[in-house]
Motif scaffolding. Structure first.
Motif, PDB file in Angstrom:
ATOM      1  N   LEU A  95       7.278  28.724  -6.904  1.00  0.00           N
ATOM      2  CA  LEU A  95       6.960  28.014  -8.695  1.00  0.00           C
ATOM      3  C   LEU A  95       7.912  28.366  -9.085  1.00  0.00           C
ATOM      4  N   ALA A  96       7.217  28.975  -9.209  1.00  0.00           N
ATOM      5  CA  ALA A  96       7.198  29.154 -11.246  1.00  0.00           C
ATOM      6  C   ALA A  96       8.009  30.714 -10.999  1.00  0.00           C
ATOM      7  N   ARG A  97       8.828  30.823  -9.987  1.00  0.00           N
ATOM      8  CA  ARG A  97       9.548  31.979 -10.755  1.00  0.00           C
ATOM      9  C   ARG A  97      10.677  31.006 -10.464  1.00  0.00           C
ATOM     10  N   ALA A  98      11.333  29.843  -9.315  1.00  0.00           N
ATOM     11  CA  ALA A  98      12.075  29.375  -8.708  1.00  0.00           C
ATOM     12  C   ALA A  98      13.886  29.225  -9.254  1.00  0.00           C
ATOM     13  N   THR A  99      12.893  29.413 -10.558  1.00  0.00           N
ATOM     14  CA  THR A  99      14.492  29.277 -11.613  1.00  0.00           C
ATOM     15  C   THR A  99      15.526  30.111 -11.504  1.00  0.00           C
ATOM     16  N   GLN A 100      15.356  31.562 -10.906  1.00  0.00           N
ATOM     17  CA  GLN A 100      15.613  32.764 -10.986  1.00  0.00           C
ATOM     18  C   GLN A 100      15.663  32.982  -9.993  1.00  0.00           C
TER      19      GLN A 100
ATOM     20  N   LYS B 260       0.455  -1.226  -0.118  1.00  0.00           N
ATOM     21  CA  LYS B 260       0.275   0.224   0.204  1.00  0.00           C
ATOM     22  C   LYS B 260       1.050   1.267   0.325  1.00  0.00           C
ATOM     23  N   VAL B 261       0.524   1.686  -1.007  1.00  0.00           N
ATOM     24  CA  VAL B 261       1.726   2.702  -1.299  1.00  0.00           C
ATOM     25  C   VAL B 261       1.112   4.445  -1.841  1.00  0.00           C
ATOM     26  N   VAL B 262       1.298   5.377  -1.288  1.00  0.00           N
ATOM     27  CA  VAL B 262       0.896   6.600  -1.993  1.00  0.00           C
ATOM     28  C   VAL B 262       1.985   7.558  -2.389  1.00  0.00           C
ATOM     29  N   GLY B 263       1.409   7.775  -3.928  1.00  0.00           N
ATOM     30  CA  GLY B 263       2.360   8.417  -4.778  1.00  0.00           C
ATOM     31  C   GLY B 263       2.171   9.589  -4.904  1.00  0.00           C
ATOM     32  N   LEU B 264       2.762  10.575  -4.785  1.00  0.00           N
ATOM     33  CA  LEU B 264       3.558  12.096  -5.409  1.00  0.00           C
ATOM     34  C   LEU B 264       3.731  12.461  -6.367  1.00  0.00           C
ATOM     35  N   MET B 265       3.060  13.388  -7.342  1.00  0.00           N
ATOM     36  CA  MET B 265       4.061  14.138  -8.198  1.00  0.00           C
ATOM     37  C   MET B 265       3.249  15.156  -8.469  1.00  0.00           C
ATOM     38  N   SER B 266       4.265  15.723  -9.136  1.00  0.00           N
ATOM     39  CA  SER B 266       4.116  17.428  -9.264  1.00  0.00           C
ATOM     40  C   SER B 266       4.689  17.695 -10.664  1.00  0.00           C
ATOM     41  N   GLY B 267       4.191  18.530 -11.658  1.00  0.00           N
ATOM     42  CA  GLY B 267       4.319  18.211 -12.150  1.00  0.00           C
ATOM     43  C   GLY B 267       5.023  19.324 -12.820  1.00  0.00           C
ATOM     44  N   THR B 268       5.188  20.344 -13.753  1.00  0.00           N
ATOM     45  CA  THR B 268       6.088  21.423 -14.545  1.00  0.00           C
ATOM     46  C   THR B 268       5.298  22.511 -15.021  1.00  0.00           C
ATOM     47  N   SER B 269       3.989  21.627 -15.101  1.00  0.00           N
ATOM     48  CA  SER B 269       2.508  22.657 -15.652  1.00  0.00           C
ATOM     49  C   SER B 269       1.717  23.711 -14.187  1.00  0.00           C
TER      50      SER B 269
ATOM     51  N   ASP C 268       1.925   2.474   3.938  1.00  0.00           N
ATOM     52  CA  ASP C 268       3.130   1.164   3.825  1.00  0.00           C
ATOM     53  C   ASP C 268       4.691   2.658   4.146  1.00  0.00           C
ATOM     54  N   PHE C 269       4.345   3.271   2.768  1.00  0.00           N
ATOM     55  CA  PHE C 269       5.124   4.687   2.399  1.00  0.00           C
ATOM     56  C   PHE C 269       4.870   5.395   1.771  1.00  0.00           C
ATOM     57  N   ILE C 270       5.398   6.699   1.247  1.00  0.00           N
ATOM     58  CA  ILE C 270       4.825   7.579   0.353  1.00  0.00           C
ATOM     59  C   ILE C 270       6.319   7.817  -0.587  1.00  0.00           C
ATOM     60  N   SER C 271       6.053   7.895  -1.507  1.00  0.00           N
ATOM     61  CA  SER C 271       7.268   8.224  -2.603  1.00  0.00           C
ATOM     62  C   SER C 271       6.717   9.150  -3.059  1.00  0.00           C
ATOM     63  N   SER C 272       7.502   9.875  -2.984  1.00  0.00           N
ATOM     64  CA  SER C 272       7.705  11.356  -4.075  1.00  0.00           C
ATOM     65  C   SER C 272       8.730  11.498  -4.673  1.00  0.00           C
ATOM     66  N   HIS C 273       8.113  12.426  -6.079  1.00  0.00           N
ATOM     67  CA  HIS C 273       8.553  12.710  -7.430  1.00  0.00           C
ATOM     68  C   HIS C 273       9.242  14.194  -6.969  1.00  0.00           C
ATOM     69  N   GLY C 274       8.753  15.181  -6.117  1.00  0.00           N
ATOM     70  CA  GLY C 274       9.065  16.474  -5.509  1.00  0.00           C
ATOM     71  C   GLY C 274       8.783  17.702  -6.677  1.00  0.00           C
ATOM     72  N   HIS C 275       9.006  18.726  -6.803  1.00  0.00           N
ATOM     73  CA  HIS C 275       8.988  19.230  -8.311  1.00  0.00           C
ATOM     74  C   HIS C 275      10.188  20.089  -8.509  1.00  0.00           C
ATOM     75  N   THR C 276      10.290  19.177  -9.981  1.00  0.00           N
ATOM     76  CA  THR C 276      11.447  19.995 -11.023  1.00  0.00           C
ATOM     77  C   THR C 276      11.439  21.626 -10.548  1.00  0.00           C
ATOM     78  N   ILE C 277      12.961  21.715 -10.327  1.00  0.00           N
ATOM     79  CA  ILE C 277      13.421  23.056 -10.817  1.00  0.00           C
ATOM     80  C   ILE C 277      14.440  23.466 -11.519  1.00  0.00           C
ATOM     81  N   PHE C 278      15.142  22.693 -11.477  1.00  0.00           N
ATOM     82  CA  PHE C 278      16.719  22.470 -12.866  1.00  0.00           C
ATOM     83  C   PHE C 278      16.178  21.165 -13.017  1.00  0.00           C
ATOM     84  N   HIS C 279      17.215  21.315 -14.230  1.00  0.00           N
ATOM     85  CA  HIS C 279      16.965  19.342 -15.097  1.00  0.00           C
ATOM     86  C   HIS C 279      17.953  20.149 -15.906  1.00  0.00           C
TER      87      HIS C 279
ATOM     88  N   GLN D 235      14.868  18.228  -7.430  1.00  0.00           N
ATOM     89  CA  GLN D 235      13.615  18.963  -7.398  1.00  0.00           C
ATOM     90  C   GLN D 235      14.300  19.011  -5.953  1.00  0.00           C
ATOM     91  N   ALA D 236      12.260  20.094  -5.855  1.00  0.00           N
ATOM     92  CA  ALA D 236      12.096  20.654  -4.754  1.00  0.00           C
ATOM     93  C   ALA D 236      10.792  19.596  -3.552  1.00  0.00           C
TER      94      ALA D 236
END
Length: 361
Positions: free
Chosen positions: A52-57, A5-14, A90-101, A110-111
């Motif tokens: 988040l929108a201005r994170a690259t600066q 039993k897992v929670v997946g987290l995703m924050s996309g670039t949009s 059982d645990f959380i699986s988090s991608h995070g939010h991509t700032i730089f790639h 990923q923040a």
């Protein structure tokens, strides 16, 4: 048959928000099976979305604080989700939010601080899935193809239309996948110029006309000549693509129309060389762009009769990436490969992700 039993987290670039998918996962034959038990998208608070929108600066200090604040917010909304759904992951699986790639510089960031998530939920967390692959010479992206291979092997292609389009080619001897082009990053940026969060159903784009010079400039970008493995980050879109679309005062509907044609043409150009004229192929499309009816119609037209574009049920459209990151976290927890060198170009297959807390599987 053991179920995890897992929670997946995703924050996309949009920047739509945080996608949360609670699922049961179990082995089935040579792959894995799933049951999406509960799902929710939590929109970003206005201030956090702006940061988040201005994170690259942002400065290094600002990014460090953003990482903590974002992780705390992830944890708070996830804790509410867990209580409201009466679930016990059982645990959380988090991608995070991509700032730089920028994998050519061995950089991917990923923040969304995992300790903050763990502290808020009192549940172990697995995150930072890309860094190991980048360290050993890979692109660190896309990561979803492992899940495509294990969950959706009945299709020939799996396409995600998120901030960036990425595709998995499932009929090769080894799985191949890559980022194709920006999608919702472009369409949402243009829509926001006329006060819309997004172009609902692609109706504004459909009302416009193509701008041939802009379309030619977009299609001639150097990235599209590169062979896989290859991947895109927001900063490339910001530097190379948006200036083409925003340098002239054209009507927004014409720019949207042109952007949709560009996206459709680049996707078709990536897929059609993988097909034969005497066969038909199945393309599974997920991600927010699947709701853009004009984009989907243009994509089907660009692909012709050889490729059948398939739009699944809404929960899979919205939460496929969260579901797959739940699986990637589980594979990491079991010390199994979750990142393919055939996809990323790394020196070897690997099992990426950092485990926070003590797992009890």
């Amino acid at each position: 048959m053991k179920k995890y039993k897992v929670v997946g987290l995703m924050s996309g670039t949009s920047l739509d928000g945080l996608d949360m998918a609670y699922c049961d996962l179990w082995r089935e034959g040579d792959g894995w099976a799933f049951d999406l038990q509960a799902c929710r998208t939590e929109p970003y608070p206005k201030t956090l979305k702006s940061r988040l929108a201005r994170a690259t600066q942002s400065s290094a200090l600002e990014l460090s604080v953003l990482d903590i604040d974002l992780g705390r917010w992830f944890g708070e909304v996830l804790a509410i989700f867990i209580v409201s759904q009466r679930i016990a992951p059982d645990f959380i699986s988090s991608h995070g939010h991509t700032i730089f790639h920028q994998p050519e510089r061995k950089l991917t960031l990923q923040a969304g601080n995992a300790y903050e998530i763990m502290n808020a939920c009192q549940i172990p967390v697995i995150s930072d899935f890309r860094s190991l692959d980048v360290c050993i010479g890979g692109q660190g992206a896309p990561l979803v193809p492992m899940g495509d291979r294990l969950f959706f092997n009945e299709y020939d292609f799996c396409l995600n239309l998120g901030g960036i389009a990425n595709v998995t080619l499932l009929r090769r001897s080894s799985t191949i996948a890559f980022d194709i082009c920006p999608v919702n990053i472009l369409l949402n940026t243009l829509s926001q110029k006329v006060g819309l969060d997004y172009d609902n159903g692609g109706r504004l784009a459909q009302s416009g006309q193509v701008l041939p010079s802009i379309l030619a400039a977009l299609n001639s970008l150097d990235y599209y000549q590169l062979k896989a493995p290859k991947s895109l980050g927001y900063e490339w879109v910001e530097q190379c693509v948006l200036p083409i679309l925003l340098r002239e005062e054209y009507p927004i509907e014409n720019l949207l129309h042109t952007a949709v044609l560009h996206i459709s043409e680049q996707i078709a150009a990536s897929l059609l060389p993988e097909t034969r004229s005497d066969s038909t192929y199945r393309l599974l499309v997920t991600g927010g762009g699947a709701y853009n009816d004009f984009l989907m119609a243009c994509l089907q037209k660009a692909c012709g009769t050889r490729i059948h574009v398939i739009k699944p049920e809404p929960r899979l459209i919205d939460f496929k990436e969260s579901l797959i990151f739940a699986l990637l976290g589980l594979l990491r927890a079991l010390d199994e490969v979750n990142c393919l060198s055939s996809v990323t170009g790394a020196s070897r297959d690997n099992s990426g992700g950092v485990i926070y807390g003590r797992l009890n599987l």
